[in-house]
Design an enzyme around this catalytic site. Structure first.
Site, PDB file in Angstrom:
ATOM      1  N   PRO A  11       0.987  -1.535  -0.415  1.00  0.00           N
ATOM      2  CA  PRO A  11       0.000   0.235  -0.600  1.00  0.00           C
ATOM      3  C   PRO A  11       0.855   1.528  -0.188  1.00  0.00           C
ATOM      4  CG  PRO A  11       0.013  -1.249   2.186  1.00  0.00           C
ATOM      5  CD  PRO A  11       1.106  -1.812   0.667  1.00  0.00           C
ATOM      6  N   ASN A  12       0.202   2.483  -0.986  1.00  0.00           N
ATOM      7  CA  ASN A  12       0.494   3.923  -0.889  1.00  0.00           C
ATOM      8  C   ASN A  12       1.739   3.507  -2.012  1.00  0.00           C
ATOM      9  OD1 ASN A  12      -1.499   4.876   0.665  1.00  0.00           O
ATOM     10  ND2 ASN A  12      -0.180   3.431   2.843  1.00  0.00           N
ATOM     11  N   ARG A  19       4.959  11.134  -2.289  1.00  0.00           N
ATOM     12  CA  ARG A  19       4.361  10.780  -0.821  1.00  0.00           C
ATOM     13  C   ARG A  19       5.498  11.097   0.234  1.00  0.00           C
ATOM     14  NH1 ARG A  19       4.696   4.560   1.295  1.00  0.00           N
ATOM     15  NH2 ARG A  19       3.578   5.098   3.453  1.00  0.00           N
ATOM     16  N   TYR A  24      11.464   9.465   1.680  1.00  0.00           N
ATOM     17  CA  TYR A  24      10.691   8.237  -0.205  1.00  0.00           C
ATOM     18  C   TYR A  24      11.362   8.987  -1.060  1.00  0.00           C
ATOM     19  CZ  TYR A  24       7.825   5.682   3.393  1.00  0.00           C
ATOM     20  OH  TYR A  24       7.241   4.602   4.776  1.00  0.00           O
ATOM     21  N   ASN A  74       7.941  -4.925  -0.889  1.00  0.00           N
ATOM     22  CA  ASN A  74       7.849  -4.197  -0.296  1.00  0.00           C
ATOM     23  C   ASN A  74       6.812  -4.420   0.429  1.00  0.00           C
ATOM     24  OD1 ASN A  74       7.871  -1.695   1.181  1.00  0.00           O
ATOM     25  ND2 ASN A  74       8.691  -0.527   0.221  1.00  0.00           N
ATOM     26  N   ALA A  77       2.938  -0.981   4.598  1.00  0.00           N
ATOM     27  CA  ALA A  77       2.581  -0.695   6.224  1.00  0.00           C
ATOM     28  C   ALA A  77       2.206  -2.406   6.645  1.00  0.00           C
ATOM     29  CB  ALA A  77       1.549   0.064   6.432  1.00  0.00           C
ATOM     30  N   HIS A  80       4.045  -4.474   9.009  1.00  0.00           N
ATOM     31  CA  HIS A  80       4.368  -4.198  10.302  1.00  0.00           C
ATOM     32  C   HIS A  80       3.116  -5.451  10.809  1.00  0.00           C
ATOM     33  CE1 HIS A  80       6.998  -2.204   9.746  1.00  0.00           C
ATOM     34  NE2 HIS A  80       6.186  -1.115   8.922  1.00  0.00           N
ATOM     35  N   ASP A  87       2.054 -15.650   5.758  1.00  0.00           N
ATOM     36  CA  ASP A  87       1.681 -16.855   5.834  1.00  0.00           C
ATOM     37  C   ASP A  87       1.876 -17.703   4.486  1.00  0.00           C
ATOM     38  OD1 ASP A  87       1.476 -17.808   8.322  1.00  0.00           O
ATOM     39  OD2 ASP A  87      -1.258 -17.851   7.978  1.00  0.00           O
ATOM     40  N   GLU A  98      13.231  -9.289   1.788  1.00  0.00           N
ATOM     41  CA  GLU A  98      12.773  -7.634   2.279  1.00  0.00           C
ATOM     42  C   GLU A  98      13.093  -6.646   1.681  1.00  0.00           C
ATOM     43  OE1 GLU A  98      11.545  -8.230   6.594  1.00  0.00           O
ATOM     44  OE2 GLU A  98      10.552  -6.717   6.335  1.00  0.00           O
ATOM     45  N   HIS A 100      12.936  -2.105   2.379  1.00  0.00           N
ATOM     46  CA  HIS A 100      12.135  -1.046   2.627  1.00  0.00           C
ATOM     47  C   HIS A 100      13.264   0.592   2.003  1.00  0.00           C
ATOM     48  CE1 HIS A 100       9.458  -3.034   4.840  1.00  0.00           C
ATOM     49  NE2 HIS A 100      10.459  -3.818   5.826  1.00  0.00           N
ATOM     50  N   ILE A 101      12.659   0.932   1.811  1.00  0.00           N
ATOM     51  CA  ILE A 101      13.392   2.125   0.608  1.00  0.00           C
ATOM     52  C   ILE A 101      13.760   3.179   2.307  1.00  0.00           C
ATOM     53  CG2 ILE A 101      13.226   4.905  -0.452  1.00  0.00           C
ATOM     54  CD1 ILE A 101       9.953   3.128  -1.719  1.00  0.00           C
ATOM     55  N   SER A 102      13.201   3.250   3.281  1.00  0.00           N
ATOM     56  CA  SER A 102      13.873   3.823   4.340  1.00  0.00           C
ATOM     57  C   SER A 102      13.829   2.973   5.238  1.00  0.00           C
ATOM     58  CB  SER A 102      12.305   4.824   4.838  1.00  0.00           C
ATOM     59  OG  SER A 102      11.523   3.724   5.258  1.00  0.00           O
ATOM     60  N   ARG A 107      12.414   4.955  12.606  1.00  0.00           N
ATOM     61  CA  ARG A 107      11.557   5.201  12.463  1.00  0.00           C
ATOM     62  C   ARG A 107      10.759   5.714  14.157  1.00  0.00           C
ATOM     63  NH1 ARG A 107       9.368   5.219   6.791  1.00  0.00           N
ATOM     64  NH2 ARG A 107       7.273   6.529   8.394  1.00  0.00           N
ATOM     65  N   ARG A 111       7.494   0.204  13.355  1.00  0.00           N
ATOM     66  CA  ARG A 111       7.545  -0.100  12.067  1.00  0.00           C
ATOM     67  C   ARG A 111       9.403  -1.087  12.563  1.00  0.00           C
ATOM     68  NH1 ARG A 111       5.336   3.842   8.308  1.00  0.00           N
ATOM     69  NH2 ARG A 111       5.132   5.732   9.479  1.00  0.00           N
TER      70      ARG A 111
HETATM   71  C1  DQA Z   1       8.034   1.348   3.960  1.00  0.00           C
HETATM   72  C2  DQA Z   1       8.404   1.060   5.488  1.00  0.00           C
HETATM   73  C3  DQA Z   1       6.858   1.147   5.982  1.00  0.00           C
HETATM   74  O1  DQA Z   1       6.596   1.395   7.110  1.00  0.00           O
HETATM   75  C4  DQA Z   1       5.826   2.035   5.777  1.00  0.00           C
HETATM   76  O2  DQA Z   1       4.196   1.782   6.000  1.00  0.00           O
HETATM   77  C5  DQA Z   1       5.963   2.666   3.925  1.00  0.00           C
HETATM   78  C6  DQA Z   1       7.074   2.534   3.333  1.00  0.00           C
HETATM   79  C7  DQA Z   1       9.715   1.284   3.430  1.00  0.00           C
HETATM   80  O3  DQA Z   1       9.698   0.688   2.054  1.00  0.00           O
HETATM   81  O4  DQA Z   1      10.301   2.631   3.238  1.00  0.00           O
HETATM   82  O5  DQA Z   1       4.684   2.026   3.341  1.00  0.00           O
HETATM   83  O6  DQA Z   1       8.287  -0.116   3.227  1.00  0.00           O
END
Ligand code: DQA
Length: 147
Positions: A11-12, A19, A24, A74, A77, A80, A87, A98, A100-102, A107, A111
């Site tokens: 998501p997002n 965003r 990001y 990725n 959210a 978490h 599963d 896995e 994560h950009i950040s 943070r 997270r």
């Molecule tokens: C994220 C980190 C997550 O905590 C956050 O909810 C995201 C992006 C990252 O790529 O840093 O949507 O996965």
């Protein structure tokens, strides 16, 4: 053996570039996809997917069981919160990376926990969008080593 690498975005991440760019960055998901495709060597291919819906991500992981040699994910959210995605990944046999950009560890404390990490063979955090390329490279290396 399949040479399709599935890259999943939760998501997002469709809003990447617009965003919270201070977190990001300004690059879009389309740029990330192109970078991943450019990197593919031999007969590896990338399918690059994004959904804001947990069940859709689960369905794509199920499909990857039949079609893909590895998954980069990725989950945004859902990382978490989602036992369902964990599963599904546990039912996938190839390498899972896995992304994560950040740097999630720098943070908010919510997270810091990742359900995905309970299955992932590796994790890349805080490398910006370069983390996706590292994931594709790692999957190609692991799959080639299995030959
Ligand atoms: C994220 C980190 C997550 O905590 C956050 O909810 C995201 C992006 C990252 O790529 O840093 O949507 O996965």
């Amino acid at each position: 053996m399949s040479r399709l690498i599935t890259i999943l975005n939760g998501p997002n991440l469709n809003l990447l570039g617009k965003r919270q760019p201070h977190i990001y960055g300004y690059d879009t998901l389309e740029t990330v996809e192109n970078n991943c495709r450019t990197l593919c060597r031999d007969d590896f291919e990338v399918e690059f997917l994004q959904s804001n819906h947990e069940g859709q991500l689960v369905d794509w992981i199920h499909r990857a069981r039949e079609t893909s040699c590895g998954i980069g994910i990725n989950a945004g959210a859902y990382t978490h919160t989602s036992v369902a995605i964990l599963d599904a990944l546990n039912a996938f046999e190839g390498p899972v990376i896995e992304i994560h950009i950040s740097n999630v560890h720098k943070r908010e404390s919510f997270r810091h926990h990742s359900y995905i990490s309970l299955r992932a063979d590796g994790a890349i955090v805080g490398f910006g969008i370069e983390g996706y390329e590292a994931a594709v490279r790692r999957i190609m290396t692991v799959v080639e080593a299995q030959k």
